[in-house]
Each structure stands twice: as C-alpha cells, then as structure tokens.
Design a protein around this motif. Structure first.
Motif, PDB file in Angstrom:
ATOM      1  N   LEU A  18      -8.665 -69.872-101.677  1.00  0.00           N
ATOM      2  CA  LEU A  18      -9.506 -71.058-101.502  1.00  0.00           C
ATOM      3  C   LEU A  18      -9.470 -71.883-102.782  1.00  0.00           C
ATOM      4  CD1 LEU A  18     -12.658 -69.526 -99.767  1.00  0.00           C
ATOM      5  CD2 LEU A  18     -10.890 -70.949 -98.706  1.00  0.00           C
ATOM      6  N   PRO A  19      -9.493 -73.224-102.636  1.00  0.00           N
ATOM      7  CA  PRO A  19      -9.713 -74.020-101.419  1.00  0.00           C
ATOM      8  C   PRO A  19      -8.449 -74.421-100.665  1.00  0.00           C
ATOM      9  CG  PRO A  19      -9.827 -75.451-103.306  1.00  0.00           C
ATOM     10  CD  PRO A  19      -9.591 -74.062-103.859  1.00  0.00           C
ATOM     11  N   ARG A  20      -7.280 -73.957-101.094  1.00  0.00           N
ATOM     12  CA  ARG A  20      -6.048 -74.370-100.417  1.00  0.00           C
ATOM     13  C   ARG A  20      -6.031 -73.946 -98.956  1.00  0.00           C
ATOM     14  NH1 ARG A  20       0.242 -73.339-102.496  1.00  0.00           N
ATOM     15  NH2 ARG A  20       1.253 -74.054-100.575  1.00  0.00           N
ATOM     16  N   GLN A  21      -6.596 -72.788 -98.656  1.00  0.00           N
ATOM     17  CA  GLN A  21      -6.573 -72.288 -97.284  1.00  0.00           C
ATOM     18  C   GLN A  21      -7.250 -73.256 -96.312  1.00  0.00           C
ATOM     19  OE1 GLN A  21      -5.312 -68.864 -96.649  1.00  0.00           O
ATOM     20  NE2 GLN A  21      -5.193 -69.632 -94.566  1.00  0.00           N
ATOM     21  N   ILE A  22      -8.258 -73.980 -96.780  1.00  0.00           N
ATOM     22  CA  ILE A  22      -9.011 -74.891 -95.905  1.00  0.00           C
ATOM     23  C   ILE A  22      -8.114 -75.961 -95.313  1.00  0.00           C
ATOM     24  CG2 ILE A  22     -10.838 -76.653 -95.881  1.00  0.00           C
ATOM     25  CD1 ILE A  22     -12.292 -74.937 -97.990  1.00  0.00           C
ATOM     26  N   VAL A  23      -7.186 -76.497 -96.126  1.00  0.00           N
ATOM     27  CA  VAL A  23      -6.358 -77.622 -95.676  1.00  0.00           C
ATOM     28  C   VAL A  23      -4.994 -77.167 -95.169  1.00  0.00           C
ATOM     29  CG1 VAL A  23      -7.522 -79.328 -97.111  1.00  0.00           C
ATOM     30  CG2 VAL A  23      -5.642 -78.014 -98.089  1.00  0.00           C
ATOM     31  N   SER A  24      -4.830 -75.863 -94.947  1.00  0.00           N
ATOM     32  CA  SER A  24      -3.572 -75.344 -94.424  1.00  0.00           C
ATOM     33  C   SER A  24      -3.334 -75.831 -92.997  1.00  0.00           C
ATOM     34  CB  SER A  24      -3.610 -73.813 -94.444  1.00  0.00           C
ATOM     35  OG  SER A  24      -2.467 -73.267 -93.837  1.00  0.00           O
ATOM     36  N   PRO A  25      -2.093 -76.220 -92.643  1.00  0.00           N
ATOM     37  CA  PRO A  25      -1.814 -76.750 -91.302  1.00  0.00           C
ATOM     38  C   PRO A  25      -1.603 -75.665 -90.249  1.00  0.00           C
ATOM     39  CG  PRO A  25       0.155 -76.864 -92.633  1.00  0.00           C
ATOM     40  CD  PRO A  25      -0.921 -76.328 -93.533  1.00  0.00           C
TER      41      PRO A  25
ATOM     42  N   HIS B 131     -16.683 -73.575-108.401  1.00  0.00           N
ATOM     43  CA  HIS B 131     -17.803 -73.393-107.483  1.00  0.00           C
ATOM     44  C   HIS B 131     -17.582 -74.385-106.346  1.00  0.00           C
ATOM     45  CE1 HIS B 131     -22.400 -74.013-106.712  1.00  0.00           C
ATOM     46  NE2 HIS B 131     -21.841 -73.236-105.785  1.00  0.00           N
ATOM     47  N   MET B 132     -17.435 -73.897-105.130  1.00  0.00           N
ATOM     48  CA  MET B 132     -17.097 -74.746-103.990  1.00  0.00           C
ATOM     49  C   MET B 132     -18.210 -74.718-102.949  1.00  0.00           C
ATOM     50  SD  MET B 132     -13.757 -74.534-101.494  1.00  0.00           S
ATOM     51  CE  MET B 132     -14.326 -73.042-100.680  1.00  0.00           C
ATOM     52  N   ILE B 133     -18.504 -75.881-102.409  1.00  0.00           N
ATOM     53  CA  ILE B 133     -19.515 -75.995-101.356  1.00  0.00           C
ATOM     54  C   ILE B 133     -18.890 -76.700-100.159  1.00  0.00           C
ATOM     55  CG2 ILE B 133     -21.750 -76.943-100.688  1.00  0.00           C
ATOM     56  CD1 ILE B 133     -22.600 -76.750-103.609  1.00  0.00           C
ATOM     57  N   GLU B 134     -19.009 -76.084 -98.985  1.00  0.00           N
ATOM     58  CA  GLU B 134     -18.556 -76.677 -97.734  1.00  0.00           C
ATOM     59  C   GLU B 134     -19.776 -77.027 -96.888  1.00  0.00           C
ATOM     60  OE1 GLU B 134     -15.297 -73.755 -96.249  1.00  0.00           O
ATOM     61  OE2 GLU B 134     -16.338 -72.879 -97.988  1.00  0.00           O
ATOM     62  N   ARG B 135     -19.725 -78.178 -96.258  1.00  0.00           N
ATOM     63  CA  ARG B 135     -20.804 -78.614 -95.367  1.00  0.00           C
ATOM     64  C   ARG B 135     -20.194 -78.997 -94.022  1.00  0.00           C
ATOM     65  NH1 ARG B 135     -25.493 -79.748 -98.286  1.00  0.00           N
ATOM     66  NH2 ARG B 135     -26.261 -81.020 -96.558  1.00  0.00           N
ATOM     67  N   LEU B 136     -20.636 -78.303 -92.961  1.00  0.00           N
ATOM     68  CA  LEU B 136     -20.082 -78.543 -91.630  1.00  0.00           C
ATOM     69  C   LEU B 136     -21.190 -78.958 -90.674  1.00  0.00           C
ATOM     70  CD1 LEU B 136     -18.477 -75.850 -92.937  1.00  0.00           C
ATOM     71  CD2 LEU B 136     -17.165 -76.167 -90.835  1.00  0.00           C
ATOM     72  N   ARG B 137     -20.916 -80.006 -89.905  1.00  0.00           N
ATOM     73  CA  ARG B 137     -21.865 -80.473 -88.890  1.00  0.00           C
ATOM     74  C   ARG B 137     -21.086 -81.155 -87.769  1.00  0.00           C
ATOM     75  NH1 ARG B 137     -22.521 -85.890 -89.066  1.00  0.00           N
ATOM     76  NH2 ARG B 137     -21.826 -86.963 -90.971  1.00  0.00           N
TER      77      ARG B 137
ATOM     78  N   TYR C 295     -16.238 -81.921 -91.880  1.00  0.00           N
ATOM     79  CA  TYR C 295     -16.005 -80.814 -92.812  1.00  0.00           C
ATOM     80  C   TYR C 295     -15.909 -81.412 -94.215  1.00  0.00           C
ATOM     81  CZ  TYR C 295     -14.110 -76.144 -94.028  1.00  0.00           C
ATOM     82  OH  TYR C 295     -13.914 -74.880 -94.534  1.00  0.00           O
ATOM     83  N   GLN C 296     -16.954 -81.251 -94.984  1.00  0.00           N
ATOM     84  CA  GLN C 296     -17.030 -81.826 -96.326  1.00  0.00           C
ATOM     85  C   GLN C 296     -16.859 -80.716 -97.366  1.00  0.00           C
ATOM     86  OE1 GLN C 296     -20.839 -83.185 -98.413  1.00  0.00           O
ATOM     87  NE2 GLN C 296     -20.016 -85.124 -97.645  1.00  0.00           N
TER      88      GLN C 296
ATOM     89  N   PRO D  53     -18.924 -82.663-110.370  1.00  0.00           N
ATOM     90  CA  PRO D  53     -18.418 -82.303-109.037  1.00  0.00           C
ATOM     91  C   PRO D  53     -17.877 -83.525-108.307  1.00  0.00           C
ATOM     92  CG  PRO D  53     -20.616 -81.394-109.418  1.00  0.00           C
ATOM     93  CD  PRO D  53     -20.366 -82.374-110.512  1.00  0.00           C
ATOM     94  N   TRP D  54     -16.963 -83.284-107.379  1.00  0.00           N
ATOM     95  CA  TRP D  54     -16.450 -84.356-106.531  1.00  0.00           C
ATOM     96  C   TRP D  54     -16.279 -83.833-105.105  1.00  0.00           C
ATOM     97  CZ3 TRP D  54     -11.643 -83.208-104.452  1.00  0.00           C
ATOM     98  CH2 TRP D  54     -10.867 -82.270-105.153  1.00  0.00           C
ATOM     99  N   THR D  55     -16.270 -84.760-104.163  1.00  0.00           N
ATOM    100  CA  THR D  55     -16.338 -84.405-102.739  1.00  0.00           C
ATOM    101  C   THR D  55     -15.257 -85.130-101.949  1.00  0.00           C
ATOM    102  OG1 THR D  55     -18.722 -83.975-102.844  1.00  0.00           O
ATOM    103  CG2 THR D  55     -17.803 -84.493-100.677  1.00  0.00           C
ATOM    104  N   GLN D  56     -14.711 -84.437-100.971  1.00  0.00           N
ATOM    105  CA  GLN D  56     -13.768 -85.059-100.036  1.00  0.00           C
ATOM    106  C   GLN D  56     -14.172 -84.680 -98.613  1.00  0.00           C
ATOM    107  OE1 GLN D  56      -9.681 -84.775-101.152  1.00  0.00           O
ATOM    108  NE2 GLN D  56      -8.905 -85.605 -99.225  1.00  0.00           N
ATOM    109  N   ASP D  57     -14.075 -85.645 -97.710  1.00  0.00           N
ATOM    110  CA  ASP D  57     -14.478 -85.452 -96.318  1.00  0.00           C
ATOM    111  C   ASP D  57     -13.273 -85.242 -95.426  1.00  0.00           C
ATOM    112  OD1 ASP D  57     -17.405 -85.789 -96.424  1.00  0.00           O
ATOM    113  OD2 ASP D  57     -16.932 -87.812 -97.108  1.00  0.00           O
ATOM    114  N   PHE D  58     -13.369 -84.248 -94.568  1.00  0.00           N
ATOM    115  CA  PHE D  58     -12.334 -83.932 -93.583  1.00  0.00           C
ATOM    116  C   PHE D  58     -13.002 -83.770 -92.221  1.00  0.00           C
ATOM    117  CE2 PHE D  58     -11.039 -81.944 -97.639  1.00  0.00           C
ATOM    118  CZ  PHE D  58      -9.800 -82.532 -97.835  1.00  0.00           C
ATOM    119  N   GLN D  59     -12.192 -83.359 -91.236  1.00  0.00           N
ATOM    120  CA  GLN D  59     -12.731 -83.041 -89.917  1.00  0.00           C
ATOM    121  C   GLN D  59     -12.019 -81.822 -89.344  1.00  0.00           C
ATOM    122  OE1 GLN D  59     -12.576 -86.406 -87.233  1.00  0.00           O
ATOM    123  NE2 GLN D  59     -14.133 -87.553 -88.366  1.00  0.00           N
TER     124      GLN D  59
END
Length: 269
Positions: free
Chosen positions: A111-118, A200-206, A215-216, A228-234
């Motif tokens: 992590l966090p690479r696994q999150i954006v794996s295709p 330190h990583m924080i994920e927010r899902l709604r 998926y933030q 800290p910085w944030t990127q938004d995904f889905q």
C-alpha cells in the motif's frame, strides 16, 4: 391471409432481435444495476461485492466489462516536498529491476500502490470487520471496524496495520506500519516513486449512487511532504465479476522481459 400473417410475424421477430442486439452498454449495465444502496442489519452501507477500483476507466461496456488502466498518484495533488524529501520519493533508475520495480520479480505491490492496481478487488463486510481481497497477487486486508486501536509496536509490512470506523455513511480506514516501498507504478526520467516508512494513509469510502463508491485517499508522509495531500478516485460495482487466480513466479527466467537460458538450454562446457 395466412401467408400475410406469417410474413408479419417473421418481420416482428426480426425487429425484436435487432432491438436486442442493439442494446447499448448503458442499457445492459442498467439491467444489472440495483436501485438502492444496500445496508447491513445495523443500517450501515454494505460494500460487499466485486469492484473495479481506481485502476479502471469505469466506462462499463457490454457484458459488464470495464477497462483497466495504470493509474498513478497525481503530482499536482501532492504537497510541497520537505527539504530532502524529493530524493526520498524519486529513486533514480539503476537498471536493476529488483531496485527499480520489485513487483517485476513478484515482490508485493504493498500500500498504497495496491489501491490503484488495474485488477478487481472483492470487499466482504461482516459485523465489526471488513475484508478486502485483491486479485493482483492475491493479497488481502482484514480491517477491524469495532473501535479497536492500532497494534502497539507493529512490525513494518507491505500492507501495514489498518483499522476502520464509521463517520455516518462514510467508511474511514486508517493505516500505519507501512515499510518503505513503492508509492505507485510510475517510472519516469526521475525514476520510480516511493513512500517512506513514516507513511500514514487514510481512505474514505462512501456511496455516490447504488453502483458507485467515492474512494478518497489521503497521504501523510512526514518524511517527504510538508503536509498531507488527498486524491479522489472511484470504485464501480460489477455484479457478474469474480476474482481469478493470479500466479507470479518469483524465480522465472524472464525478469522484466529479459530472458536467460534454462539449464536444459545451456551448452555443456
């Protein structure tokens, strides 16, 4: 009269068949779509299902297909570097794949690479716990949501120590204990991108609709960035998907596409 009826019947059948074949991907997806956000008996949103994560285009095609794409973290979203932070993130390419991209020799994404794996990911929600199964390399996460704190003196690992909590209908996942490793799949003239062991990583899902989840991801790496910085995904739900086997052979003869002879192929001396 009978012949006219038969011809008309055939014509209608052809029209119906053409209409069925002409069904658009959107219409096909609509047939699979649920009409409301699912909830567990305690009223929480239920994320159970197989999802196309941030590493997909989310342009759903025929037969519930989706298009994978390599999705890096956006430098424009990143906070400024601390003094000395940039070389900690940008590792110069060495020509040694084990140093430049260890996943090419079957070491984990982490992590966090696994999150954006295709690759697909399956979420399984249970009382007090969320389980995430990743198709890529078959990694998994077990995330308690029962209010427990992080483990003390946790050993640094590729996937870290994650705990979850609910803020209304938003699932918040807090992860620490990550070893220094690759941030994502980026490889440029500046090299590959890494995070430090202070990440330190924080994920927010709604849910934003019954089939789509916001998926933030927030990256807080105090050794590299000033803030800290944030990127938004889905994520997009795919009701017909399942996870498939994934095998990565660590001692293969074709690392990074550069093959060597097998023992049987070598010329006897």
């Amino acid at each position: 009269m009978r012949q006219h009826f038969a011809v008309s019947f055939v014509a209608v059948a052809i029209v119906i068949a053409v209409m069925a074949l002409a069904q658009t991907p959107a219409a096909a997806q609509s047939a699979l779509a649920r009409q409301a956000v699912p909830r567990t008996p305690d009223g929480k949103p239920d994320f159970t299902g197989v999802w196309a994560g941030p590493g997909f285009s989310h342009k759903v095609g025929p037969n519930d297909t989706d298009t994978p794409q390599v999705t890096p973290y956006d430098p424009k979203k990143m906070s400024p570097f601390k003094p000395g932070g940039e070389p900690l993130m940008n590792h110069p390419l060495t020509g040694d794949v084990l140093q430049d991209d260890p996943t090419a020799v079957c070491l984990p994404n982490g992590l966090p690479r696994q999150i954006v794996s295709p690759y697909a990911q399956q979420w399984i929600q249970a009382p007090g716990q969320m389980v995430v199964l990743y198709e890529y390399m078959h990694f998994f996460r077990t995330i308690p949501t029962d209010g427990r704190p992080h483990h003390k003196d946790e050993e640094l690992t590729w996937m870290g120590d994650s705990i979850g909590k609910w803020e209304g209908d938003t699932l918040v996942i807090d992860t620490v204990g990550l070893k220094e490793w690759m941030l994502d799949a980026t490889h440029t003239e500046k090299g590959s991108r890494w995070h430090s062991d202070a990440l330190h990583m924080i994920e927010r899902l709604r849910y934003i609709d019954p089939m789509t989840v916001s998926y933030q991801v927030t990256i807080d790496d105090r050794k590299i960035f000033t803030a800290p910085w944030t990127q938004d995904f889905q994520m997009k739900l795919h009701p017909t998907w399942q996870l498939y086997e994934f095998v990565c052979e660590e001692n293969d003869r074709c690392r990074a596409g550069k093959c060597v002879e097998s023992d049987a192929q070598k010329t006897p001396k």
